[in-house]
Write a protein that holds these residues in place. Sequence first.
Motif, short mmCIF file in Angstrom:
data_model
loop_
_atom_site.label_atom_id
_atom_site.label_comp_id
_atom_site.label_asym_id
_atom_site.label_seq_id
_atom_site.Cartn_x
_atom_site.Cartn_y
_atom_site.Cartn_z
N UNK A 5 3.87 42.89 10.52
CA UNK A 5 3.41 41.23 10.13
C UNK A 5 4.00 41.48 8.13
N UNK A 6 3.81 42.03 8.38
CA UNK A 6 3.97 42.22 6.09
C UNK A 6 5.76 42.57 6.30
N UNK A 7 5.98 43.81 6.61
CA UNK A 7 7.35 43.99 6.96
C UNK A 7 8.06 42.90 6.79
N UNK A 8 7.34 41.79 8.22
CA UNK A 8 8.10 40.43 8.41
C UNK A 8 8.28 40.13 7.92
N UNK A 9 7.68 39.49 7.66
CA UNK A 9 7.28 38.79 5.73
C UNK A 9 8.16 38.90 4.76
N UNK A 10 8.16 40.26 4.37
CA UNK A 10 9.57 40.72 2.84
C UNK A 10 10.34 40.95 3.69
N UNK A 11 10.82 41.07 5.08
CA UNK A 11 12.59 41.39 5.61
C UNK A 11 12.98 39.85 5.53
N UNK A 12 11.93 39.68 5.84
CA UNK A 12 12.60 37.48 5.23
C UNK A 12 12.61 37.15 3.55
N UNK A 13 11.73 37.56 2.98
CA UNK A 13 12.23 37.10 1.84
C UNK A 13 12.73 37.95 0.96
N UNK A 14 13.64 39.20 1.26
CA UNK A 14 14.52 39.72 1.09
C UNK A 14 16.04 39.33 1.58
N UNK A 49 2.31 43.29 -3.59
CA UNK A 49 1.08 41.98 -4.07
C UNK A 49 1.65 41.14 -2.12
N UNK A 50 2.25 41.21 -1.22
CA UNK A 50 2.36 40.90 0.14
C UNK A 50 0.87 41.69 0.98
N UNK A 51 1.29 43.22 0.36
CA UNK A 51 -0.65 43.61 1.08
C UNK A 51 -1.23 43.22 0.54
N UNK A 52 -1.47 43.08 -1.09
CA UNK A 52 -2.88 42.96 -1.65
C UNK A 52 -3.16 41.54 -0.86
N UNK A 53 -2.29 40.79 -0.71
CA UNK A 53 -2.97 39.71 -0.03
C UNK A 53 -1.70 38.59 0.83
N UNK A 54 -2.24 38.70 2.04
CA UNK A 54 -1.31 38.40 3.00
C UNK A 54 -1.12 37.01 3.00
N UNK A 55 -2.30 35.98 2.60
CA UNK A 55 -2.11 35.07 2.49
C UNK A 55 -0.96 33.94 1.72
N UNK A 56 -1.15 35.18 0.69
CA UNK A 56 -0.60 34.56 -0.81
C UNK A 56 0.54 34.21 -0.66
N UNK A 57 1.07 33.23 -0.96
CA UNK A 57 2.31 32.91 -1.10
C UNK A 57 3.82 32.94 -1.65
N UNK A 58 4.14 33.41 -1.07
CA UNK A 58 5.26 34.56 -2.35
C UNK A 58 6.16 33.45 -2.44
N UNK A 59 7.13 32.83 -3.63
CA UNK A 59 8.16 32.04 -3.48
C UNK A 59 9.26 32.29 -4.07
N UNK A 60 10.65 31.92 -4.24
CA UNK A 60 11.48 32.34 -4.48
C UNK A 60 11.27 32.78 -6.03
N UNK A 61 10.51 31.82 -6.61
CA UNK A 61 10.11 31.42 -8.28
C UNK A 61 9.44 32.81 -8.39
N UNK A 62 8.54 32.69 -7.26
CA UNK A 62 7.19 34.45 -7.87
C UNK A 62 8.46 34.93 -7.56
N UNK A 63 9.24 35.13 -6.90
CA UNK A 63 10.42 36.95 -7.50
C UNK A 63 10.70 37.19 -7.91
N UNK A 64 11.64 35.54 -8.72
CA UNK A 64 12.17 35.38 -10.18
C UNK A 64 11.61 36.58 -11.36
#
Lengths: 183, 255
Positions: A5-14, A49-64
């Motif tokens: 699940x984490x991997x999928x979210x990561x790949x989407x964000x990437x 960050x994803x591993x620490x808190x799966x519910x945390x919504x990582x936005x593009x701004x956050x990645x920047x």
Amino acid sequence: MLDQETLKIFEKLYEETYENILKYVVCSCSNIEDVKDIVQTIYLEVIKKLKKDASFKITKQYIFGIAKNKINSYYRFNYKAKIVSLFSSKNNEKEIEIIDNIPDEFDLQAYLINKNNVEIIWDFLKKKKVIIFKIFYLYYYCNLKIKDIASTLNISEANVKNYLYRTLKELASFMKYGGENNV
Amino acid sequence: MSNEELFKKIFEEKFNKEEIKKEIISKEFVKENNKKIKLMPILKLALAPICLTIIIGGFIIFGGKKVSKPDIIFQENNSTQIYVNKIKENSLARLDCDIKTISKTEKLDDSNNNNTANSSQQFEVLKSLKVPEDFNNIEYNLIYVSDNENNKTANIEDAREKKYNVLNNYNFIYYNEKSERSINISFSNKNEPIRDYFFIEENSKTSKINNIEFKIYNYEKTYFTKFIYNNYYFDIETSNITQEELITLLTSIIN
């Protein structure tokens, strides 16, 4: 553990952010050799960050935000050199020496690099000033117009044209007169 | 090909999105793998001192000893006998090291049928190395330590100024496409490779290949060993490989 699940979210964000993050890192770095390392560090932080808190919504701004911090700490710890932002300083102009007076309608195809050797051209570009590498990247890879490159790198349009024209001319000559043999 | 196409191709190749993603995931895998070993229960208690030692280096923390009676897994003759010492619990100890790593990653050449690593061929000592067929990737690292005499430091700020100017050992990590299986080989002809953990060796049994003696430990899916061969110090750690693959690996180095 990096679960599916984490991997999928990561790949989407990437997928959504890679090009912009790469552009940001290329434009902000002071050594092209560091680009891959910095990009990887940024996304490793995203995974953390994803591993620490799966519910945390990582936005593009956050990645920047992560990218900004990582670039600063990368140079602070690895080089002990302060990063000079290309987005905020007008002083960059002073360092650029204008040699040629390039007309507005200059033709970049006049110097066609017809030898298709990635490694040689890559090495050639890497040895140039980092600003030249950035201009080539923004012009050819990001398809930015000269005006936009000038604004992104905070230099004049004339300088962007100068660097493009002069480097292409040099590269064409280098490739024509034994560039491959010299490398 | 136009200049546009040529430069686009160059940047696409050099900043390859998929390659970089694979490297990120594989780094995360290696990190997790290391963490699994490092954060065993006994070490969790010592987390605070570890944080400090990452910066100042040099602390040693000892673990207990729990090695079960080893079984022989391979015997060719009297000069080649392999035992695996299974670690039941908490027998790892940890040494925090102050090091700098310079890494490169490359794809193994498909034409290389016996999976002998290209990069490792420059090292005579690894010329016959055999890794499993699905190990298509290699990361190689140079491990530097600081020259202690010239880098004595008292605080964190000074520690960051340290120069890592002494090459301690080479390190090659071979892994499969999904980064779920790996072999990590560290070696040097001058120094014992740096490893950030070690074992209490009571009750453990010695293996030998062509009379070169060494000890193999196994914890969950990981095998560890170290030995000296041809005047080189070797330190090997594997993850998720079979006993047969381990034997093939070791006999390809010690031959």
